[in-house]
Design a protein around this motif. Structure first.
Motif, PDB file in Angstrom:
ATOM      1  N   ASP A  92       0.373  -1.042  -0.126  1.00 49.48           N
ATOM      2  CA  ASP A  92      -0.459  -0.223   0.280  1.00 49.48           C
ATOM      3  C   ASP A  92       0.720   1.059  -0.373  1.00 49.48           C
ATOM      4  OD1 ASP A  92      -2.335  -1.659  -0.216  1.00 49.48           O
ATOM      5  OD2 ASP A  92      -2.849  -1.571   2.092  1.00 49.48           O
ATOM      6  N   TYR A  93       2.012   1.397   0.631  1.00 53.92           N
ATOM      7  CA  TYR A  93       2.778   2.400   0.906  1.00 53.92           C
ATOM      8  C   TYR A  93       3.593   2.684  -0.511  1.00 53.92           C
ATOM      9  CZ  TYR A  93       5.805   5.909   2.607  1.00 53.92           C
ATOM     10  OH  TYR A  93       6.765   7.143   2.899  1.00 53.92           O
ATOM     11  N   ALA A 133       1.863   2.230  -3.583  1.00 54.65           N
ATOM     12  CA  ALA A 133       1.469   2.698  -4.072  1.00 54.65           C
ATOM     13  C   ALA A 133       1.056   4.325  -4.223  1.00 54.65           C
ATOM     14  CB  ALA A 133      -0.110   2.296  -4.244  1.00 54.65           C
ATOM     15  N   ILE A 134       1.857   4.667  -3.045  1.00 58.61           N
ATOM     16  CA  ILE A 134       1.443   5.977  -2.642  1.00 58.61           C
ATOM     17  C   ILE A 134       3.096   7.309  -3.353  1.00 58.61           C
ATOM     18  CG2 ILE A 134       1.807   7.715  -1.122  1.00 58.61           C
ATOM     19  CD1 ILE A 134       1.082   5.652   1.035  1.00 58.61           C
ATOM     20  N   SER A 135       2.909   7.973  -4.355  1.00 59.83           N
ATOM     21  CA  SER A 135       3.147   9.247  -4.774  1.00 59.83           C
ATOM     22  C   SER A 135       4.070   9.376  -4.048  1.00 59.83           C
ATOM     23  CB  SER A 135       2.687   9.796  -5.419  1.00 59.83           C
ATOM     24  OG  SER A 135       2.184  10.811  -4.109  1.00 59.83           O
ATOM     25  N   GLY A 191      -7.618   7.279   2.448  1.00 61.47           N
ATOM     26  CA  GLY A 191      -8.046   7.873   0.186  1.00 61.47           C
ATOM     27  C   GLY A 191      -9.071   7.785  -0.318  1.00 61.47           C
ATOM     28  N   ASP A 201      -8.764   3.640  -6.820  1.00 64.51           N
ATOM     29  CA  ASP A 201      -8.126   2.084  -6.222  1.00 64.51           C
ATOM     30  C   ASP A 201      -7.709   2.485  -4.540  1.00 64.51           C
ATOM     31  OD1 ASP A 201      -8.468   0.544  -8.206  1.00 64.51           O
ATOM     32  OD2 ASP A 201      -6.035   0.435  -8.722  1.00 64.51           O
ATOM     33  N   ARG A 233      -6.085   5.427  -3.274  1.00 61.90           N
ATOM     34  CA  ARG A 233      -5.212   5.758  -3.059  1.00 61.90           C
ATOM     35  C   ARG A 233      -5.265   7.055  -2.479  1.00 61.90           C
ATOM     36  NH1 ARG A 233      -1.733   4.254  -8.798  1.00 61.90           N
ATOM     37  NH2 ARG A 233      -1.588   1.688  -8.333  1.00 61.90           N
ATOM     38  N   THR A 254      -4.247  11.164  -1.620  1.00 61.99           N
ATOM     39  CA  THR A 254      -3.266  12.511  -2.707  1.00 61.99           C
ATOM     40  C   THR A 254      -3.165  12.875  -1.457  1.00 61.99           C
ATOM     41  OG1 THR A 254      -5.933  13.452  -2.786  1.00 61.99           O
ATOM     42  CG2 THR A 254      -5.278  12.113  -4.155  1.00 61.99           C
TER      43      THR A 254
END
Length: 419
Positions: free
Chosen positions: A125-126, A128-130, A149, A153, A155, A157
Motif C-alpha cells: 500500500d505504501y 502505491a503512494i506517490s 484515500g 483504488d 490511494r 492524494t
C-alpha cells in the motif's frame, strides 16, 4: 469531442511550471472547473481545472515535467461518461483436481504467516503512494493508515493528507512505530526525488543572499513576562470579540514596525548605487508549507491592529498549508520575521530575503535564571537574532533596532502609546 486542458497564465514573469501531482487519472469523470492537476511554480502551487464536463482521457505530461504557459497538459472527452471498472475474472475452479486431493485437509499455516502477510500488504500500500505524498507524510510524521484515500483504488492524494491534518483526524506515528515504508534492517535503500520548483527557488535565493549581501547577525534576549501576562489576561476577551486567538506574533509585528520607524535603514534596500528608503512597512511573515518555507506579506503592517494582524497571519498559515496562497501575496516586502521557536529552535542566524536588508529571527521561550533588581529570578526568556546587510546597516543601527524591539516587548504599553 476531445478538449485540450491548457496551462493558464500563472502570474507576472512566470512562463513555466512543473507538474506536481495529478488529481485525476485517465478514465476519471470530471466536472467543469474541477481541479485535475496541481502545478508547482517558483512560489506557490496552482491547480488547473477541467474546462468541461466529461472524462479525462489522457495525460500529456508526467509528474515532474516542465510545462509552458499556454501548452496542453491533458485531454478531456466532453460529455462522456466514466467507464465502469471491468469485473475481476474469477480464479478457475479446480474441478479437474483428483478427489483424493480435494479430500486432503489443508495444511496449517505457520503462525508468523498472518503478520507477514499484513506487513507485506502494508508495504505494498505504501509503495502505491506517490513521492509527493510520501514527503508530506514524512514532514508531519503521519501514519498513512490513519488517513482515508480518495484517489483511484483508494490511494492517498496530497489533498487527503492536508484535509486530515486540517480536521485533526491524521494520527502521528508512535515513537516506537515504524512507517509502512520501512525496509528490512538488512536492506539499505535510497530514493531519488526531484526537487520541487519551490525548493529550487528557495535554494537559489538563499545562495544569492549569501553571495551578494555582507551578512552579519546580532543577538539579544527579551523577557517575555509582560507579553505572556497580557496575553493570558485578555486572550478570552480578545477571541470573543475578534474571533481569532491572540498570539505572540502580533506583538512582535507591532514592535518591529516601531523599531523600523526609529531605524529606517533596516527597512531600506540597495538598488544599484542608490539606497531606497520606505515610509511604509510591508512585513513578510515566514510560514511553513508542505513544499518549504514561504513568506506572505502583511501590507502596511504598521497600520494594522492586533486583531487584523492575527487574522491575516492565521489565514496565511492555513492557505500556505493548503497550497492556496496567491502570487501577489508573496511578492514585495520590506522586512521579514521568522519564528523558528514554533519548531523548538533556541538560537539561529536567519538569512535575509533579497532585496530586503534585514530579517528578525524569533526563538523558543525558555525559563532561565536572570538578575532583576539584584536578585536571581526565573523568567521566560527568548533569544532574538537580527541578520542584516552590513553594506547598508551599521552595527550601531542593528543593535539599536534590537533594543527597540526588546523594549517594546518587555513593556507592551509602548505599543499602545506608539513609543
Amino acid at each position: 469531442m476531445a478538449t485540450d486542458v491548457t496551462i493558464p497564465p500563472l502570474g507576472e514573469s512566470i512562463t513555466e511550471a512543473s507538474v506536481g501531482q495529478w488529481l485525476k487519472q485517465p478514465g476519471d469523470a470530471v466536472k467543469a472547473d474541477e481541479p485535475i492537476v496541481s502545478l508547482e511554480t517558483d512560489k506557490v502551487a496552482v491547480e488547473v481545472p477541467s474546462p468541461v464536463d466529461g472524462v479525462l482521457t489522457e495525460h500529456l505530461a508526467a509528474v515532474g515535467d516542465t510545462v509552458a504557459v499556454g501548452s496542453a497538459i491533458a485531454r478531456v472527452e466532453a460529455g462522456a461518461a466514466a467507464a465502469a471498472p471491468a469485473p475481476k475474472a474469477e480464479a478457475p475452479k479446480a474441478a479437474e483436481a483428483p478427489k483424493a486431493e480435494a479430500a486432503k485437509p489443508a495444511a496449517a499455516a505457520p503462525a508468523p504467516a498472518a503478520p507477514a502477510a499484513a506487513e507485506a500488504e502494508a508495504e505494498a500500500d505504501y509503495d502505491a503512494i506517490s513521492p509527493a505524498v510520501r514527503r508530506l507524510l514524512g514532514d508531519y510524521h503521519l501514519d498513512p493508515a490513519s488517513i482515508t484515500g480518495s484517489g483511484k483504488d483508494g490511494r492517498l492524494t496530497k489533498a487527503d493528507v492536508l484535509t486530515a491534518i486540517d480536521n485533526g483526524s491524521a494520527k502521528l506515528l508512535s515513537s516506537g512505530a515504524k512507517p509502512a515504508a520501512a525496509a528490512p534492517k538488512a536492506a539499505r535503500n535510497e530514493e531519488r526525488v526531484r526537487m520541487t520548483r519551490l525548493r529550487q527557488t528557495i535554494a537559489r535565493r538563499l545562495k544569492e543572499a549569501q553571495n551578494t549581501a555582507a551578512m552579519l547577525t546580532t543577538f539579544n534576549d527579551v523577557d517575555m513576562t509582560a507579553v505572556i501576562a497580557a496575553r493570558d489576561t485578555y486572550r478570552d476577551m480578545f477571541e470573543k470579540k475578534h474571533g481569532v486567538r491572540l498570539g505572540f506574533m502580533s506583538f512582535f509585528v507591532k514592535a518591529v514596525t516601531l523599531a523600523l520607524r526609529d531605524v529606517p535603514s533596516v527597512n531600506a534596500a540597495i538598488e544599484g548605487d542608490e539606497i531606497v528608503y520606505r515610509d511604509y512597512a510591508d512585513i513578510g511573515v515566514a510560514v511553513s508549507s508542505p513544499g518549504g518555507l514561504v513568506v506572505p506579506i502583511l501590507r502596511d503592517a504598521d497600520k494594522l491592529s492586533f486583531a487584523e494582524t492575527e487574522k491575516a497571519i492565521g489565514d496565511f498559515g492555513r492557505r500556505a498549508r493548503d497550497g492556496q496562497l496567491k502570487l501577489d501575496e508573496l511578492q514585495g516586502g520590506t522586512f521579514t520575521i521568522s519564528n523558528g521557536g514554533v519548531f523548538g529552535s533556541l538560537m539561529s542566524t536567519p538569512i535575509i530575503n533579497p532585496p530586503q536588508s534585514g530579517v528578525l529571527g524569533m526563538h523558543r521561550i525558555e525559563d532561565r535564571p536572570v538578575v532583576r533588581n539584584g536578585q536571581i529570578a526565573i523568567r521566560p526568556m527568548m533569544y532574538l537574532a537580527l541578520s542584516y546587510d552590513h553594506r547598508l546597516i551599521d552595527g550601531r543601527e542593528a543593535v539599536t533596532f534590537l533594543v527597540r524591539v526588546k523594549e517594546a516587548i518587555e513593556d507592551p504599553a509602548r505599543l499602545l502609546l506608539d513609543m
